[in-house]
Design an enzyme around this catalytic site. Structure first.
Site, short mmCIF file in Angstrom:
data_model
loop_
_atom_site.label_atom_id
_atom_site.label_comp_id
_atom_site.label_asym_id
_atom_site.label_seq_id
_atom_site.Cartn_x
_atom_site.Cartn_y
_atom_site.Cartn_z
CE1 TYR A 53 19.32 12.71 -43.75
CE2 TYR A 53 18.25 10.62 -44.20
CZ TYR A 53 18.19 11.94 -43.78
OH TYR A 53 17.00 12.46 -43.36
N GLY A 213 14.82 10.92 -31.73
CA GLY A 213 16.15 11.16 -32.29
C GLY A 213 17.16 10.07 -31.95
N1 NAP Z 1 13.59 15.37 -43.16
C1 NAP Z 1 14.47 15.67 -42.25
O1 NAP Z 1 14.91 16.83 -42.11
C2 NAP Z 1 14.95 14.60 -41.33
C3 NAP Z 1 15.72 14.92 -40.18
C4 NAP Z 1 16.11 13.87 -39.35
C5 NAP Z 1 15.76 12.56 -39.67
N2 NAP Z 1 15.04 12.28 -40.80
C6 NAP Z 1 14.64 10.90 -41.16
O2 NAP Z 1 13.89 10.36 -40.09
C7 NAP Z 1 14.45 9.11 -39.71
C8 NAP Z 1 14.17 8.84 -38.25
O3 NAP Z 1 14.74 9.83 -37.42
P1 NAP Z 1 16.05 9.57 -36.54
O4 NAP Z 1 16.78 8.41 -37.08
O5 NAP Z 1 16.72 10.89 -36.44
O6 NAP Z 1 15.46 9.30 -35.09
P2 NAP Z 1 14.43 8.26 -34.42
O7 NAP Z 1 13.79 7.44 -35.45
O8 NAP Z 1 13.57 9.06 -33.53
O9 NAP Z 1 15.38 7.41 -33.50
C9 NAP Z 1 16.38 6.57 -34.00
C10 NAP Z 1 16.99 5.87 -32.83
O10 NAP Z 1 16.03 5.03 -32.22
C11 NAP Z 1 16.54 3.74 -32.03
N3 NAP Z 1 15.43 2.81 -32.26
C12 NAP Z 1 14.71 2.66 -33.40
N4 NAP Z 1 13.72 1.75 -33.23
C13 NAP Z 1 13.83 1.30 -31.96
C14 NAP Z 1 13.12 0.32 -31.20
N5 NAP Z 1 12.08 -0.33 -31.71
N6 NAP Z 1 13.54 0.08 -29.92
C15 NAP Z 1 14.60 0.75 -29.39
N7 NAP Z 1 15.31 1.68 -30.07
C16 NAP Z 1 14.91 1.96 -31.34
C17 NAP Z 1 17.65 3.56 -33.03
O11 NAP Z 1 18.57 2.65 -32.49
P3 NAP Z 1 19.66 1.80 -33.33
O12 NAP Z 1 20.40 2.79 -34.21
O13 NAP Z 1 20.48 1.21 -32.28
O14 NAP Z 1 18.95 0.82 -34.19
C18 NAP Z 1 18.17 4.99 -33.17
O15 NAP Z 1 19.15 5.27 -32.19
C19 NAP Z 1 15.92 9.27 -40.07
O16 NAP Z 1 16.59 8.04 -40.10
C20 NAP Z 1 15.81 9.96 -41.39
O17 NAP Z 1 15.50 9.02 -42.42
C21 NAP Z 1 14.62 13.29 -41.62
#
Ligand code: NAP
Length: 288
Positions: A53, A213
């Site tokens: 990351y 996402g």
């Molecule tokens: N293992 C793997 O291969 C893998 C791959 C991808 C991700 N991950 C992990 O999974 C985590 C989560 O996935 P992600 O970050 O890709 O996507 P996500 O959690 O589906 O979405 C993140 C987005 O949602 C917004 N958000 C979060 N909470 C919210 C709420 N309560 N109301 C409105 N908007 C909200 C955030 O906004 P703001 O940024 O504006 O706060 C951000 O733009 C990652 O951070 C990472 O740690 C793992």
């Protein structure tokens, strides 16, 4: 905040996904540290990051350094916080992502993560993504080596299918595979089989991109009337409804919504208090 089992530890039912604070489009460090502190103050004691990351190249490890710095400057009880990181993915710095599951690569990766996190043992170390050029047994065998050497407290895998989960269970030994982190959201449900397998086998299931996402959640949720209706009924955000639905699927589920703002992680944390009724859960489950 409600808590769930992760191996022998108790972690918040909602974790903090750190990725949006480290990859392209990330906020400045001050905002990220405020976001992490707000999560910790709200009772979130589970933070998911990875060595990859970052924007890559010399920035590798950005997320781990950020989490270590945020914990260092936080006044609360750090001993109860589980930092989960991952190895096996790398970014050369041209925007791309690659895998490397070679034992010698993973050995060097875990040492670098230990240094960046500034700990003697990593709370949860996850093999990030299978490398098709290396037998899965060899890569996952490294998790066993790290556990036996005391470099990691708990072992998990990510982006794994049922066969790979079974392989990891057998290599790590009874009870030692504590988690599986797979993509799972309203728009991506193909990991449902792994979720049920984890539920039956007492393994935590950690949905990644639970909201669809980075930067996509609002437009995705607009297509789900059952979510919008429940959000209106309860006077909460649609994101809280998605997370509450996910939490209702099994007590092994620990979503890790990504946030780069304190407002969003505080909103997500509140989903642990949201109780949807049977009819709402049924409608959400049936929507596609
Ligand atoms: N293992 C793997 O291969 C893998 C791959 C991808 C991700 N991950 C992990 O999974 C985590 C989560 O996935 P992600 O970050 O890709 O996507 P996500 O959690 O589906 O979405 C993140 C987005 O949602 C917004 N958000 C979060 N909470 C919210 C709420 N309560 N109301 C409105 N908007 C909200 C955030 O906004 P703001 O940024 O504006 O706060 C951000 O733009 C990652 O951070 C990472 O740690 C793992």
């Amino acid at each position: 905040m409600r808590y769930r089992n992760l191996g022998a530890k108790q972690v918040s039912a909602i974790g903090l996904g750190e990725m949006p604070m480290s990859i392209e489009g990330r906020p400045d460090e001050k905002q990220s540290i405020e976001t992490i502190h707000a999560a910790l103050d709200a009772g979130i004691n589970f933070i998911d990051t990875a060595d990859a990351y970052s924007v890559g190249g010399p920035d590798t490890g950005h997320g781990e350094r950020l989490v270590a710095k945020a914990l260092d400057s936080w006044a609360g009880d750090k001993s109860a916080v589980v930092v989960a990181t991952k190895g096996g993915h790398y970014r050369p710095g041209d925007g791309s992502w690659h895998v490397n599951g070679r034992p010698e690569y993973l050995r060097a990766a875990v040492e670098a993560s230990l240094r960046r996190l500034n700990v003697e043992a990593i709370g949860l170390y996850q093999y990030h993504r299978p490398d098709p050029s290396i037998p899965y047994e060899e890569s996952v065998g490294m998790l066993k080596e790290f556990l036996d050497a005391g470099k990691i407290e708990m072992a998990g895998i990510s982006n794994a299918n049922i066969d790979q989960i079974k392989t990891a269970m057998s290599i790590l030994g009874p009870g030692n595979l504590v988690s599986v982190q797979n993509q799972f959201s309203l728009i991506f449900r193909s990991s449902e089989e792994e979720l049920h397998f984890c539920d039956k086998n007492n393994i935590a299931f950690i949905p990644w991109s639970p909201l669809g996402g980075i930067g996509r959640t609002k437009s995705i949720l607009a297509n789900y009337p059952a979510i919008l209706e429940a959000a209106k009924n309860h006077g909460v955000s649609p994101q809280q409804v998605v997370l509450a639905w996910m939490l209702s699927l099994s007590d092994k589920v620990i979503p890790i919504p990504g946030s780069s703002r304190k407002e969003t992680i505080l909103d997500s944390a509140a989903s642990t208090e949201l109780m949807l009724n049977e009819e709402e859960l049924r409608k959400i489950g049936a929507s596609s």
